[in-house]
Design a protein around this motif. Structure first.
Motif, PDB file in Angstrom:
ATOM      1  N   HIS A  72       0.875  -1.116  -0.048  1.00 42.90           N
ATOM      2  CA  HIS A  72       0.119   0.022   0.035  1.00 42.90           C
ATOM      3  C   HIS A  72       1.062   1.324   0.006  1.00 42.90           C
ATOM      4  N   VAL A  73       0.872   2.052  -1.055  1.00 42.23           N
ATOM      5  CA  VAL A  73       1.597   3.215  -1.150  1.00 42.23           C
ATOM      6  C   VAL A  73       0.612   4.535  -1.265  1.00 42.23           C
ATOM      7  N   CYS A  74       1.128   5.457  -0.534  1.00 47.59           N
ATOM      8  CA  CYS A  74       0.255   6.738  -0.620  1.00 47.59           C
ATOM      9  C   CYS A  74       1.144   7.856  -0.894  1.00 47.59           C
ATOM     10  N   ILE A  75       0.669   8.534  -1.877  1.00 52.17           N
ATOM     11  CA  ILE A  75       1.511   9.787  -2.401  1.00 52.17           C
ATOM     12  C   ILE A  75       1.039  10.894  -1.821  1.00 52.17           C
ATOM     13  N   VAL A  76       1.860  11.794  -1.117  1.00 47.25           N
ATOM     14  CA  VAL A  76       1.492  12.979  -0.585  1.00 47.25           C
ATOM     15  C   VAL A  76       2.219  14.100  -1.256  1.00 47.25           C
ATOM     16  N   PRO A  77       1.714  15.365  -1.191  1.00 52.49           N
ATOM     17  CA  PRO A  77       2.520  16.512  -2.012  1.00 52.49           C
ATOM     18  C   PRO A  77       3.739  17.153  -1.558  1.00 52.49           C
ATOM     19  N   GLU A 104       1.609  13.371 -10.012  1.00 54.72           N
ATOM     20  CA  GLU A 104       1.702  13.052 -11.563  1.00 54.72           C
ATOM     21  C   GLU A 104       3.236  12.752 -11.881  1.00 54.72           C
ATOM     22  N   GLU A 105       4.054  12.987 -10.890  1.00 52.80           N
ATOM     23  CA  GLU A 105       5.394  12.677 -11.157  1.00 52.80           C
ATOM     24  C   GLU A 105       5.820  11.683 -10.151  1.00 52.80           C
ATOM     25  N   ALA A 106       5.415  11.576  -8.984  1.00 56.22           N
ATOM     26  CA  ALA A 106       5.660  10.354  -8.071  1.00 56.22           C
ATOM     27  C   ALA A 106       5.085   9.079  -8.547  1.00 56.22           C
ATOM     28  N   VAL A 107       3.804   9.019  -9.212  1.00 60.71           N
ATOM     29  CA  VAL A 107       3.272   7.628  -9.652  1.00 60.71           C
ATOM     30  C   VAL A 107       4.090   7.203 -10.669  1.00 60.71           C
ATOM     31  N   LYS A 108       5.062   7.783 -11.476  1.00 61.07           N
ATOM     32  CA  LYS A 108       5.901   7.325 -12.487  1.00 61.07           C
ATOM     33  C   LYS A 108       6.738   6.045 -11.813  1.00 61.07           C
ATOM     34  N   GLY A 109       7.054   6.475 -10.855  1.00 58.28           N
ATOM     35  CA  GLY A 109       7.975   5.294 -10.136  1.00 58.28           C
ATOM     36  C   GLY A 109       7.553   4.182  -9.494  1.00 58.28           C
ATOM     37  N   LEU A 110       6.063   3.998  -9.606  1.00 53.38           N
ATOM     38  CA  LEU A 110       5.262   2.968  -9.155  1.00 53.38           C
ATOM     39  C   LEU A 110       4.990   1.865 -10.416  1.00 53.38           C
ATOM     40  N   VAL A 111       5.312   0.716 -10.683  1.00 53.02           N
ATOM     41  CA  VAL A 111       4.963  -0.135 -11.834  1.00 53.02           C
ATOM     42  C   VAL A 111       4.188  -1.238 -11.136  1.00 53.02           C
ATOM     43  N   MET A 112       3.353  -1.615 -12.153  1.00 51.66           N
ATOM     44  CA  MET A 112       2.410  -2.620 -12.114  1.00 51.66           C
ATOM     45  C   MET A 112       1.217  -2.464 -11.055  1.00 51.66           C
ATOM     46  N   ILE A 113       0.894  -1.238 -11.036  1.00 48.51           N
ATOM     47  CA  ILE A 113      -0.545  -0.859 -10.150  1.00 48.51           C
ATOM     48  C   ILE A 113      -1.691  -1.617 -10.522  1.00 48.51           C
ATOM     49  N   ARG A 121     -11.162  16.016  -7.455  1.00 46.17           N
ATOM     50  CA  ARG A 121     -10.904  17.636  -7.031  1.00 46.17           C
ATOM     51  C   ARG A 121      -9.453  17.841  -7.359  1.00 46.17           C
ATOM     52  N   LYS A 122      -8.625  16.953  -7.632  1.00 47.85           N
ATOM     53  CA  LYS A 122      -7.135  17.421  -7.479  1.00 47.85           C
ATOM     54  C   LYS A 122      -6.331  17.037  -8.830  1.00 47.85           C
ATOM     55  N   ASN A 123      -6.852  17.378 -10.067  1.00 46.83           N
ATOM     56  CA  ASN A 123      -6.242  17.300 -11.391  1.00 46.83           C
ATOM     57  C   ASN A 123      -5.726  15.761 -11.353  1.00 46.83           C
ATOM     58  N   PHE A 124      -6.834  14.839 -11.421  1.00 47.38           N
ATOM     59  CA  PHE A 124      -6.625  13.328 -11.150  1.00 47.38           C
ATOM     60  C   PHE A 124      -6.120  12.932 -12.684  1.00 47.38           C
ATOM     61  N   GLY A 125      -6.495  13.913 -13.724  1.00 46.52           N
ATOM     62  CA  GLY A 125      -6.148  13.279 -15.106  1.00 46.52           C
ATOM     63  C   GLY A 125      -4.781  13.142 -15.315  1.00 46.52           C
ATOM     64  N   ARG A 126      -4.051  14.007 -15.004  1.00 48.59           N
ATOM     65  CA  ARG A 126      -2.327  13.876 -15.102  1.00 48.59           C
ATOM     66  C   ARG A 126      -2.015  12.681 -14.414  1.00 48.59           C
ATOM     67  N   ILE A 127      -2.392  12.393 -13.305  1.00 48.32           N
ATOM     68  CA  ILE A 127      -1.901  11.158 -12.554  1.00 48.32           C
ATOM     69  C   ILE A 127      -2.312  10.008 -13.133  1.00 48.32           C
ATOM     70  N   VAL A 128      -3.639   9.646 -13.553  1.00 48.56           N
ATOM     71  CA  VAL A 128      -4.008   8.653 -14.448  1.00 48.56           C
ATOM     72  C   VAL A 128      -3.146   8.436 -15.769  1.00 48.56           C
ATOM     73  N   LYS A 129      -3.173   9.255 -16.428  1.00 54.21           N
ATOM     74  CA  LYS A 129      -2.299   9.408 -17.629  1.00 54.21           C
ATOM     75  C   LYS A 129      -0.888   8.744 -17.306  1.00 54.21           C
ATOM     76  N   GLU A 130      -0.156   8.881 -15.942  1.00 52.15           N
ATOM     77  CA  GLU A 130       1.096   8.667 -15.962  1.00 52.15           C
ATOM     78  C   GLU A 130       1.064   7.203 -15.185  1.00 52.15           C
TER      79      GLU A 130
END
Length: 216
Positions: A72-77, A104-113, A121-130
């Motif tokens: 379980h990984v939580c990304i915080v700003p 949107e940057e931190a999620v790039k380092g997490l593979v096989m989600i 409410r928090k610009n989820f589009g960029r996170i999902v794309k990455e």
């Protein structure tokens, strides 16, 4: 290989989450998300969180990981968010992994989600794309979906023209609204679809009553 639903594990996670969140009000979202993550036997669960948000969902995801023997990984700003989040989770007896940085940057380092929870409410589009989803496919959950008009259409738009696609999606009127989508298995599920004829899918937005057509 595809995600396979296990109702037994989902039920156990649901019960344990109810026990863990019994002191919190409005924990129905946490219970539902926990059951989904456990039921899909998610091995890598990723969520985003920021200061001031509730931690019941995080508690539910932590419980799900216990049942799936997952991560379980939580990304915080920022560091302040990390301190607040870690303290809240420790009070609940949980200690998930925390990654600090722009989501949107931190999620790039997490593979096989396998299971991704984001905030509408928090610009989820960029996170999902990455996000790099697993070869079994993945479940995408968007919280506070009622705050974001036509969120279902927005989720599908994030996958249009790419190698990944959404197999099915649904809006659940729980809490502030949940949009749940199942992302296809195997590099977005596009490899096995070569040569297949496209077809039109009709969907009706439950909130606005509008009708949409999608080519699949």
């Amino acid at each position: 290989m595809k995600l396979v639903w296990s109702p037994e594990i989902a039920a156990k996670a649901l019960v344990d989450t109810v026990k863990s969140c019994e002191i919190f009000q409005g924990s129905s979202v946490a219970e539902l998300i926990s059951a989904m993550a456990a039921g899909w036997n998610a091995k890598l669960i990723v969520e985003t969180w920021c200061r001031g948000d509730v931690t019941t969902t995080s508690i539910g995801l932590a419980v799900a990981c216990i049942h799936t023997n997952g991560r379980h990984v939580c990304i915080v700003p920022d560091e302040d968010s990390k301190s607040e989040y870690t303290a809240a989770m420790e009070r609940a007896g949980m200690s998930p992994e925390v990654v600090v940085g722009a989501p949107e940057e931190a999620v790039k380092g997490l593979v096989m989600i396998d299971f991704l929870v984001v905030d509408a409410r928090k610009n989820f589009g960029r996170i999902v794309k990455e996000a790099k989803f697993g070869i079994r496919g993945a479940v995408l959950v968007c919280k506070y979906a009622s705050v974001k008009p036509a969120a279902d259409v927005g989720l599908r738009g994030l996958f249009d023209g790419g190698s990944r696609r959404i197999v099915r999606s649904v809006f659940l009127p729980v809490g502030k609204g949940l949009d749940v989508a199942h992302v296809a298995a195997g590099e977005g599920g596009s490899g096995s679809d070569k040569g297949k004829k496209s077809r039109w899918i009709r969907r009706v937005d439950r909130r606005s009553g509008e009708e949409f057509l999608f080519r699949k």
